[in-house]
Design an enzyme around this catalytic site. Structure first.
Site, PDB file in Angstrom:
ATOM      1  N   GLY A  10       0.848  -1.204   0.000  1.00  0.00           N
ATOM      2  CA  GLY A  10       0.000   0.000   0.000  1.00  0.00           C
ATOM      3  C   GLY A  10       0.873   1.240   0.000  1.00  0.00           C
ATOM      4  N   GLY A  13      -0.373   4.854  -0.544  1.00  0.00           N
ATOM      5  CA  GLY A  13      -1.475   5.324   0.306  1.00  0.00           C
ATOM      6  C   GLY A  13      -0.986   6.351   1.322  1.00  0.00           C
ATOM      7  N   ARG A  14      -1.939   6.926   2.049  1.00  0.00           N
ATOM      8  CA  ARG A  14      -1.565   7.912   3.084  1.00  0.00           C
ATOM      9  C   ARG A  14      -0.613   7.284   4.089  1.00  0.00           C
ATOM     10  NH1 ARG A  14      -6.905   9.534   1.799  1.00  0.00           N
ATOM     11  NH2 ARG A  14      -7.609   7.563   2.651  1.00  0.00           N
ATOM     12  N   MET A  15      -0.965   6.093   4.585  1.00  0.00           N
ATOM     13  CA  MET A  15      -0.086   5.421   5.561  1.00  0.00           C
ATOM     14  C   MET A  15       1.174   4.888   4.892  1.00  0.00           C
ATOM     15  SD  MET A  15      -0.864   5.664   8.648  1.00  0.00           S
ATOM     16  CE  MET A  15       0.342   4.462   9.168  1.00  0.00           C
ATOM     17  N   HIS A 157     -12.507  11.244  12.378  1.00  0.00           N
ATOM     18  CA  HIS A 157     -11.436  11.028  11.395  1.00  0.00           C
ATOM     19  C   HIS A 157     -11.665  11.911  10.167  1.00  0.00           C
ATOM     20  CE1 HIS A 157     -10.498   7.376  13.693  1.00  0.00           C
ATOM     21  NE2 HIS A 157      -9.314   7.424  13.107  1.00  0.00           N
ATOM     22  N   LYS A 161     -11.979   8.595   5.205  1.00  0.00           N
ATOM     23  CA  LYS A 161     -12.039   7.282   5.857  1.00  0.00           C
ATOM     24  C   LYS A 161     -13.302   6.537   5.437  1.00  0.00           C
ATOM     25  CE  LYS A 161     -11.443   4.914  10.262  1.00  0.00           C
ATOM     26  NZ  LYS A 161     -10.499   3.956   9.669  1.00  0.00           N
ATOM     27  N   GLY A 167     -11.535   1.243  13.530  1.00  0.00           N
ATOM     28  CA  GLY A 167     -11.014   0.036  14.179  1.00  0.00           C
ATOM     29  C   GLY A 167     -10.573   0.333  15.603  1.00  0.00           C
TER      30      GLY A 167
END
Ligand code: NAD
Length: 268
Positions: A10, A13-15, A157, A161, A167
């Site tokens: 990933g 992605g942002r993360m 958030h 999201k 989670g």
């Protein structure tokens, strides 16, 4: 000892981008590479350039298996379907995997647990130190306070999201339920709208806010008549989750196969 080679799933992605930065900043770790879903427009670009740091001389790939072959451990912050596939490859190759993806359905979660029989799997809904402490404290508070204290969990958030409640909110809910010796599914109230009737004693309520670029705010409220305890954690930047995931990746070295949580990594 040579540095641990960490692969990132990933990567665009942002993360994923925060993880590239966190790995390059960590002692004892190097970036093995990063993979994305086939067709992602960033494939072929240098990981450093993608992240806004100096070029790393490694380009984003769609070849997940080649990334596993180069990595001592992989970190997965993708989408549930990809996480299940990646956990399978981890089990097959015996590669340790750190999973941050949230929103897994029960069957997908079972597939991750299955991978834990063959590989080291660290899975957490939230990899920050502060949140993991908040989870431990929530459990403790719920053990001490009886159900004259109503428990409500509020989270906010960023607008992108896709799953709700977060989670982390669910992990806080599970901790509160465990403290009370009940099953969260039996007491969770996940959506109130219209004439809902009075609150049921012992329920654990969830409220969800979405907006802006908020990295993640969580509050657990314990509300009794005339007094209230509120436990709040606010993430200022998603780099805290990335640093925690890299910490977990370093921790996997030499561990036997199993499904672990961040509570294990932090010995909470
Ligand atoms: P994002 O949408 O920005 O990134 C996800 C990336 O995964 C995307 O770039 C997507 O193209 C990629 N992807 C999809 N399928 C793939 C595949 N088959 N192989 C490789 N890459 C694939 O989302 P995000 O904000 O980075 O969050 C990712 C996940 O991590 C979400 O589930 C989020 O809730 C979770 N998250 C967890 C924590 C934690 O601490 N555990 C913290 C933040 C976010």
């Amino acid at each position: 000892m040579s540095d641990l080679a960490i692969g990132i799933l990933g990567g665009a992605g942002r993360m994923g981008r925060a993880l590239v930065r966190a790995v390059t900043e960590a002692k004892g770790a190097v970036v093995a590479g990063a993979a994305e879903a086939p067709g992602n427009p960033e494939i072929g670009k240098d990981l450093g350039a993608l992240t806004g740091i100096d070029p790393l001389g490694i380009v984003l790939t769609s070849d997940v298996r080649a990334l596993f072959a180069r990595a001592d451990v992989v970190i997965d912050f993708t989408v549930p379907a990809a996480t299940v596939e990646n956990a399978r490859v981890a089990a097959e190759t015996g590669t340790a995997i750190v999973i941050g993806t949230t929103g897994l359905e029960p069957a997908q979660q079972a597939a991750v647990a299955e991978a834990g029989k063959r590989a080291v799997v660290v899975q957490a809904a939230n990899f920050s130190l502060g949140v993991n402490l908040a989870v431990a404290l929530t459990r403790r508070l719920a053990e001490v306070l009886d159900d004259s204290f109503d428990i409500e969990i509020v989270e906010m958030h960023h607008r992108h999201k896709v799953d709700a409640p977060s989670g982390t909110a669910l992990a806080l809910g599970r901790a509160a339920a465990a403290g009370r010796g009940v099953d969260l599914d039996a007491v969770a109230d996940r959506g109130r709208d219209g004439i809902t009737g009075a609150r049921r004693r012992g329920d654990i309520g969830f409220a969800v806010l979405r907006g802006g670029n908020v990295a993640g705010d969580h509050t657990v409220v314990f509300a009794a008549d005339d007094e209230r305890i509120e436990l709040t954690h606010k993430a200022g930047d998603r780099i805290i989750f990335a640093r925690g995931a890299v910490h977990a990746a370093l921790w996997t070295a030499g561990k036997p196969a199993g499904l672990y949580t961040m509570q294990d990594v932090l010995k909470l």
